[in-house]
Scaffold this motif. Structure first.
Motif, PDB file in Angstrom:
ATOM      1  N   GLY A 115      56.971  36.795  15.915  1.00 58.08           N
ATOM      2  CA  GLY A 115      57.036  38.156  16.304  1.00 58.08           C
ATOM      3  C   GLY A 115      56.227  38.933  17.342  1.00 58.08           C
ATOM      4  N   LEU A 116      55.493  37.957  18.349  1.00 59.40           N
ATOM      5  CA  LEU A 116      54.423  38.375  19.029  1.00 59.40           C
ATOM      6  C   LEU A 116      54.798  38.189  20.480  1.00 59.40           C
ATOM      7  CD1 LEU A 116      51.639  36.177  17.007  1.00 59.40           C
ATOM      8  CD2 LEU A 116      52.366  38.864  16.906  1.00 59.40           C
ATOM      9  N   ALA A 117      53.986  39.023  21.016  1.00 60.09           N
ATOM     10  CA  ALA A 117      54.029  38.947  22.769  1.00 60.09           C
ATOM     11  C   ALA A 117      52.804  39.218  23.239  1.00 60.09           C
ATOM     12  CB  ALA A 117      55.092  39.864  23.040  1.00 60.09           C
ATOM     13  N   SER A 118      52.454  38.706  24.359  1.00 64.16           N
ATOM     14  CA  SER A 118      51.036  39.255  25.047  1.00 64.16           C
ATOM     15  C   SER A 118      51.409  40.084  26.311  1.00 64.16           C
ATOM     16  CB  SER A 118      50.503  38.180  25.530  1.00 64.16           C
ATOM     17  OG  SER A 118      50.272  37.103  24.178  1.00 64.16           O
ATOM     18  N   VAL A 119      50.376  40.929  26.454  1.00 70.72           N
ATOM     19  CA  VAL A 119      50.481  41.786  27.856  1.00 70.72           C
ATOM     20  C   VAL A 119      49.595  41.150  28.769  1.00 70.72           C
ATOM     21  CG1 VAL A 119      50.068  44.208  28.751  1.00 70.72           C
ATOM     22  CG2 VAL A 119      51.148  43.765  26.638  1.00 70.72           C
ATOM     23  N   GLN A 120      49.924  40.776  30.062  1.00 70.51           N
ATOM     24  CA  GLN A 120      48.903  40.099  31.088  1.00 70.51           C
ATOM     25  C   GLN A 120      48.880  41.408  32.206  1.00 70.51           C
ATOM     26  OE1 GLN A 120      47.789  36.677  30.987  1.00 70.51           O
ATOM     27  NE2 GLN A 120      46.630  37.592  32.704  1.00 70.51           N
ATOM     28  N   LEU A 121      47.646  41.431  32.439  1.00 73.42           N
ATOM     29  CA  LEU A 121      47.315  42.255  33.461  1.00 73.42           C
ATOM     30  C   LEU A 121      46.877  41.712  34.950  1.00 73.42           C
ATOM     31  CD1 LEU A 121      45.376  44.655  31.325  1.00 73.42           C
ATOM     32  CD2 LEU A 121      47.741  45.004  31.894  1.00 73.42           C
ATOM     33  N   ARG A 122      47.247  41.626  35.984  1.00 74.76           N
ATOM     34  CA  ARG A 122      47.000  41.159  37.214  1.00 74.76           C
ATOM     35  C   ARG A 122      46.271  42.548  37.819  1.00 74.76           C
ATOM     36  NH1 ARG A 122      47.391  36.367  35.484  1.00 74.76           N
ATOM     37  NH2 ARG A 122      49.471  35.640  35.517  1.00 74.76           N
ATOM     38  N   THR A 123      45.197  42.352  38.606  1.00 74.28           N
ATOM     39  CA  THR A 123      44.548  43.548  39.237  1.00 74.28           C
ATOM     40  C   THR A 123      44.366  43.159  40.648  1.00 74.28           C
ATOM     41  OG1 THR A 123      42.427  42.869  38.600  1.00 74.28           O
ATOM     42  CG2 THR A 123      43.366  44.283  37.127  1.00 74.28           C
ATOM     43  N   ALA A 124      43.834  43.712  41.494  1.00 73.21           N
ATOM     44  CA  ALA A 124      43.217  43.663  42.974  1.00 73.21           C
ATOM     45  C   ALA A 124      42.219  42.739  42.830  1.00 73.21           C
ATOM     46  CB  ALA A 124      42.965  45.030  43.492  1.00 73.21           C
ATOM     47  N   ALA A 125      41.363  42.737  41.924  1.00 71.55           N
ATOM     48  CA  ALA A 125      40.272  41.476  41.846  1.00 71.55           C
ATOM     49  C   ALA A 125      40.573  40.759  40.648  1.00 71.55           C
ATOM     50  CB  ALA A 125      38.913  42.539  41.624  1.00 71.55           C
ATOM     51  N   ALA A 126      40.674  39.399  41.074  1.00 68.74           N
ATOM     52  CA  ALA A 126      40.889  38.266  40.227  1.00 68.74           C
ATOM     53  C   ALA A 126      40.070  38.584  39.006  1.00 68.74           C
ATOM     54  CB  ALA A 126      41.139  37.066  40.741  1.00 68.74           C
ATOM     55  N   ARG A 127      38.643  38.852  39.246  1.00 67.30           N
ATOM     56  CA  ARG A 127      37.832  38.949  37.822  1.00 67.30           C
ATOM     57  C   ARG A 127      38.118  39.870  36.879  1.00 67.30           C
ATOM     58  NH1 ARG A 127      33.177  36.494  37.000  1.00 67.30           N
ATOM     59  NH2 ARG A 127      32.296  38.337  36.247  1.00 67.30           N
ATOM     60  N   THR A 128      39.006  40.969  37.227  1.00 65.42           N
ATOM     61  CA  THR A 128      39.321  41.707  36.078  1.00 65.42           C
ATOM     62  C   THR A 128      40.610  41.447  35.573  1.00 65.42           C
ATOM     63  OG1 THR A 128      40.042  43.372  37.986  1.00 65.42           O
ATOM     64  CG2 THR A 128      37.867  43.593  37.059  1.00 65.42           C
ATOM     65  N   ASP A 129      41.433  40.484  35.848  1.00 62.68           N
ATOM     66  CA  ASP A 129      42.565  40.035  35.129  1.00 62.68           C
ATOM     67  C   ASP A 129      42.373  40.172  33.737  1.00 62.68           C
ATOM     68  OD1 ASP A 129      43.857  40.040  37.598  1.00 62.68           O
ATOM     69  OD2 ASP A 129      44.338  37.985  37.768  1.00 62.68           O
TER      70      ASP A 129
END
Length: 158
Positions: A115-129
């Protein structure tokens, strides 16, 4: 955990710890049996005691996983999202809403079973993904929608 930043921190559900402990057990316990069995067969019962090494690693990993799980937190602030994690090496990721390019919810078969999920964030700078693992699907969807909305609002204002 003290980060020096005032925010309303949220933690990830305990189910993430249960999932990670299951994966640890599925890897360590059969390995211990295999090592002990092979050494017993090849070298005798005295050497089979080396099968305890994976069991010791399992016991150590069991405790470390709980400490790691407790270290995961996230906070939504006015202009950015904070993600904090780590026990020995603490890491604080600050993701400005205006820099977000993609926010997605990911859930593999084992995550769905728990019953889990992950939130993945992609940003303009790869280091802050960044990634927030182990959320309940409703919270992951809510966070995705909110971050997408805030990201669009902030990037439109640039």
């Amino acid at each position: 955990m003290h980060t020096g930043i005032h925010a309303d921190w949220r933690t990830v559900p305990r189910e993430l710890l249960r999932l990670r402990r299951l994966l640890l057990s599925l890897a360590s316990l059969p390995l211990a049996l295999l090592v002990a069995g092979l050494l017993w067969w090849l070298a005798g019962p005295l050497y089979a005691a080396l099968g305890l090494v994976p069991l010791i690693a399992w016991a150590w990993g069991w405790r470390v996983l709980e400490r790691n799980w407790r270290s995961w937190r996230y906070a939504e602030r006015a202009d950015d999202l904070l993600i904090s994690r780590g026990v020995l090496w603490r890491e604080l990721t600050v993701v400005p809403y205006g820099r977000m390019q993609l926010v997605e919810v990911v859930s593999g078969p084992l995550e769905r079973r728990f019953g889990l999920a992950s939130v993945q964030l992609r940003t303009a700078a790869a280091r802050t993904d960044a990634k927030i693992p182990g959320l309940v699907p409703q919270e992951a969807a809510r966070l995705r929608d909110r971050l997408t909305e805030l990201g669009e609002a902030r990037s439109a204002g640039l």
